[in-house]
Design an enzyme around this catalytic site. Structure first.
Site, PDB file in Angstrom:
ATOM      1  CG  ASP A   1      40.031-105.084 -34.062  1.00 57.71           C
ATOM      2  OD1 ASP A   1      39.198-104.335 -33.532  1.00 57.71           O
ATOM      3  OD2 ASP A   1      40.809-105.817 -33.414  1.00 57.71           O
TER       4      ASP A   1
ATOM      5  CE  LYS B   1      42.193-107.110 -29.960  1.00 59.59           C
ATOM      6  NZ  LYS B   1      42.267-106.013 -30.931  1.00 59.59           N
TER       7      LYS B   1
END
Ligand code: NAP
Length: 281
Positions: free
Chosen positions: A106, A70
């Site tokens: 997210d 990520k």
């Protein structure tokens, strides 16, 4: 039927055996009769740069990005959207006119999962346990949604404070070791307590979060980012004591739904995505 015209989406991660994203997204594409396919792309950390070149060369429409890529993927992308800049991590990439654009869904996914359970954050105080990647997204989501204060507690004070340093200029943000009296006081008074550690997953059996249960106010909403098991020991204890609880399934669905919308431009079929996760999760 998959043909040469089918739009391709993948998920980059290592390992990927337990990811529910392929089944969730393929069900969503099928429900809307969209000619897309979503495939797992297990990529070792040292092969990440080649993998980015690879999915661009193969004409992918986008990818999801998960652990451990990520943060590492950022230098290989052409643009980073403000959502990913704020979190410092990318979980969704769209390829447009050959250019890769990194997003983070997210943070908004977490906030939307709370709203779906009628939990609002504006003007509230939140306490987090854990200061890793998911905590970063949660802090970003809370700060952009008008939270009044956020206290991060971790087993290492340095790591909790390193996380607060990523959001400079926020006087309402503090980082502590989780046995620190200041942290315990904040815990007792908070509106939202969020477990951002993996304590509660099967591999952490026998470990417990340091929650002073009897000192908490009954109005504190208890959240766990873990979705498997759906009811962690922490949430079960909270429920027993009459707290409202929110598990991580909503965040998983919402971050996926927002990624789906980035790739397809169409509203995601959240009910189908939820059903499929309940079936396979
Ligand atoms: P991470 O980057 O590895 O961070 C984990 C955090 O928990 C770190 O602060 C770590 O502390 C702490 N921790 C780990 N094991 C611990 C232990 N035994 N005792 C005390 N603290 C411990 O992981 P992450 O990506 O943030 O994920 C955290 C959790 O969120 C996982 O359970 C993950 O499945 C879940 N998650 C859910 C979603 C969703 O969509 N629902 C999304 C992302 C993550 P140290 O730094 O000291 O090791």
């Amino acid at each position: 039927m998959i043909t040469s015209k089918t739009k391709r989406i993948g998920i980059l991660g290592w390992p990927l055996e337990h990811s529910l994203s392929p089944v969730m997204h393929n069900a969503a594409f099928a429900a809307l009769q969209l000619d897309y396919v979503y495939v797992p792309l297990p990529v070792r950390p040292e092969k990440l740069a080649q993998a980015v070149e690879g999915f661009k060369a193969m004409g992918f429409t986008g990818v999801n990005v998960t652990i451990p890529h990520k943060v590492a993927i950022i230098p290989y992308l052409d643009e980073i959207d403000s959502s990913a800049q704020m979190v410092g991590a990318v979980n969704t990439v769209a390829v447009r006119d050959g250019k890769t654009i990194g997003y983070n869904t997210d943070a908004r996914g977490f906030i939307q999962s709370l709203l779906a359970q009628q939990v609002t954050v504006t003007g509230k105080s939140a306490v987090l346990m854990g200061a890793g990647g998911a905590a970063k997204a949660v802090v970003s989501g809370l700060l952009t949604s008008g939270i009044a204060s956020v206290t991060i507690g971790a087993r290492s004070r340095e790591k909790a404070q390193a996380l607060t340093a990523l959001f400079p200029g926020n006087a309402n943000l503090a980082g502590c070791e989780w046995h620190d009296p200041v942290f315990i006081k904040r815990l007792q008074e908070c509106d939202l307590l969020i477990n951002c550690t993996p304590i509660g997953m099967a591999i952490h059996q026998g470990e417990e979060l340091p929650v002073p249960w009897s000192a908490l106010t009954p109005n504190t909403v208890m959240c766990d980012l873990i979705y498997n098991p759906p009811l962690t020991k922490f949430l079960a204890m909270a429920q027993e004591r009459g707290h409202k609880i929110v598990n991580g399934a909503g965040m998983l669905i919402e971050q996926g739904a927002l990624a789906f919308e980035i790739w397809t431009g169409k509203p995601a079929p959240r009910e189908i995505m939820t059903e499929i996760l309940c079936k396979y999760g």
